[in-house]
Enzyme design. Sequence first.
Site, short mmCIF file in Angstrom:
data_model
loop_
_atom_site.label_atom_id
_atom_site.label_comp_id
_atom_site.label_asym_id
_atom_site.label_seq_id
_atom_site.Cartn_x
_atom_site.Cartn_y
_atom_site.Cartn_z
N HIS A 62 10.97 51.79 72.10
CA HIS A 62 11.19 50.44 71.59
C HIS A 62 11.89 50.52 70.24
CE1 HIS A 62 7.48 51.63 69.60
NE2 HIS A 62 7.52 50.57 68.81
N ASP A 66 10.19 53.41 63.34
CA ASP A 66 9.53 54.72 63.38
C ASP A 66 9.72 55.43 64.72
OD1 ASP A 66 7.86 52.50 64.16
OD2 ASP A 66 6.14 53.85 64.30
N HIS A 142 3.46 45.34 73.42
CA HIS A 142 3.58 45.50 71.97
C HIS A 142 4.20 44.23 71.40
CE1 HIS A 142 3.40 47.73 68.35
NE2 HIS A 142 4.69 48.00 68.24
N ASP A 212 3.55 52.61 71.62
CA ASP A 212 2.81 51.51 71.00
C ASP A 212 2.42 50.44 72.01
OD1 ASP A 212 3.94 53.08 69.06
OD2 ASP A 212 4.43 51.44 67.71
N HIS A 270 0.28 58.83 66.80
CA HIS A 270 0.71 57.60 66.13
C HIS A 270 -0.35 57.16 65.12
CE1 HIS A 270 2.26 53.40 65.76
NE2 HIS A 270 3.41 54.02 65.99
#
Length: 303
Positions: A62, A66, A142, A212, A270
Site C-alpha cells: 500500500h 513506510d 487498512h 497493515d 511492523h
Amino acid sequence: MKFEITILGSSSATPIYNRNPSSQLLNVNDRLFLIDCGEATQQQMLRFGIKAQKIEHIFISHLHGDHYLGLIGLLSSLHLNGRIKPIHIYAPAELLEILNVQFKYSETELRYSIEFHPTHTEKSELIFENQDVSVETIVLSHRIPCTGFKFTGKKRLPKIIKEKVDELQISVDHIKLIKKGFDFTDEQGKIHTADELTKAAEEPKVYAYCSDTVCNWTYIDQIKNIDLLYHEATFLHEMLERARETFHTTALQAGEIASKANVKKLLIGHFSARYRDLQPLLDESKSIFANTELAIEGMTFEV
C-alpha cells in the site's frame, strides 16, 4: 527447493532503535522477490549481501510511506548500475503516477523498463505465476487500500530413489521420464513402475505476508494451514483502541489469527516506535500462539 524469507525492515512508520521500515526479500529457488520497500531497503541489501540486480519482481502492499519510500532510490540505483533487464512492480495503481513524477522532474530515463501491474482490493486475485511459485493478493483492511501477498510453491515432480538408479543403472534420460510417471524396463526385460522407483516430493511451501490491517478475520480462510505467516503486530493489546483507530493489529490479535488459521509458524513485525524492547510483544503473541518469532532484521527464516 530453496524457499526462505529475509527480513530487511520491521519498524512501523518511522525508523528507530536500529530498526527500519517494512521490507522483506523472498528467495524461491534463487529467484528473488522484494516485498515492500521502505526507507533504507537498498542499504539493508548491501549490508546483508543481497544482490539487488537479481530482483525481478517487487510487491508493494500500500502507499503509506513506510512501505514504499525506498523504491525510487532502489530503482534509480539499478539504473545507475547499468540494469537493462525489465523489472515487474505489483502495487496500487497510483504508485505509477508517483514514480513517473519522480523520474520526470529528475529528468531520469531508465535504461530498463518497468512492467507495472496494478493491484486491486475488491477481491483476491492471482497476480504472478511461474514454474516455481504463484502469488495472489490478500485483501486487508487498512486506512487506505492495502493488500497482503500469498506465495505458494509449485508441486514438484517425485524424487528418484538413488539406490534404484545405481542398482538398475538407469540413465539420466530415463530418470526424467520416470519422474513424469513412465515405467522402466531393465536389461532383463523386467518392468519397474514409476511408483517403485520414486518417492513423493515435499509438499509445496506457502508463505503469507499480511501487511497493515485491522484485525477483522476476513482473510482467515486464505491463510489456513500455511507454513509461515508474517503478520503485523504494531501494538501491545493494552493499546487496542489505538490499534483500531489506526487500523492496525495487536500482538495478541496476531497470535489469535495464527491460531485460528492453524498456521505452522508466525512472524510478527511492523513494531511501533514506542517499543524499544520487543520482548513484551513476543511474549503476548506467544501466550496465544507458541510458535511465534520476532521479524528481526537480517534474520532469514525457512518457509
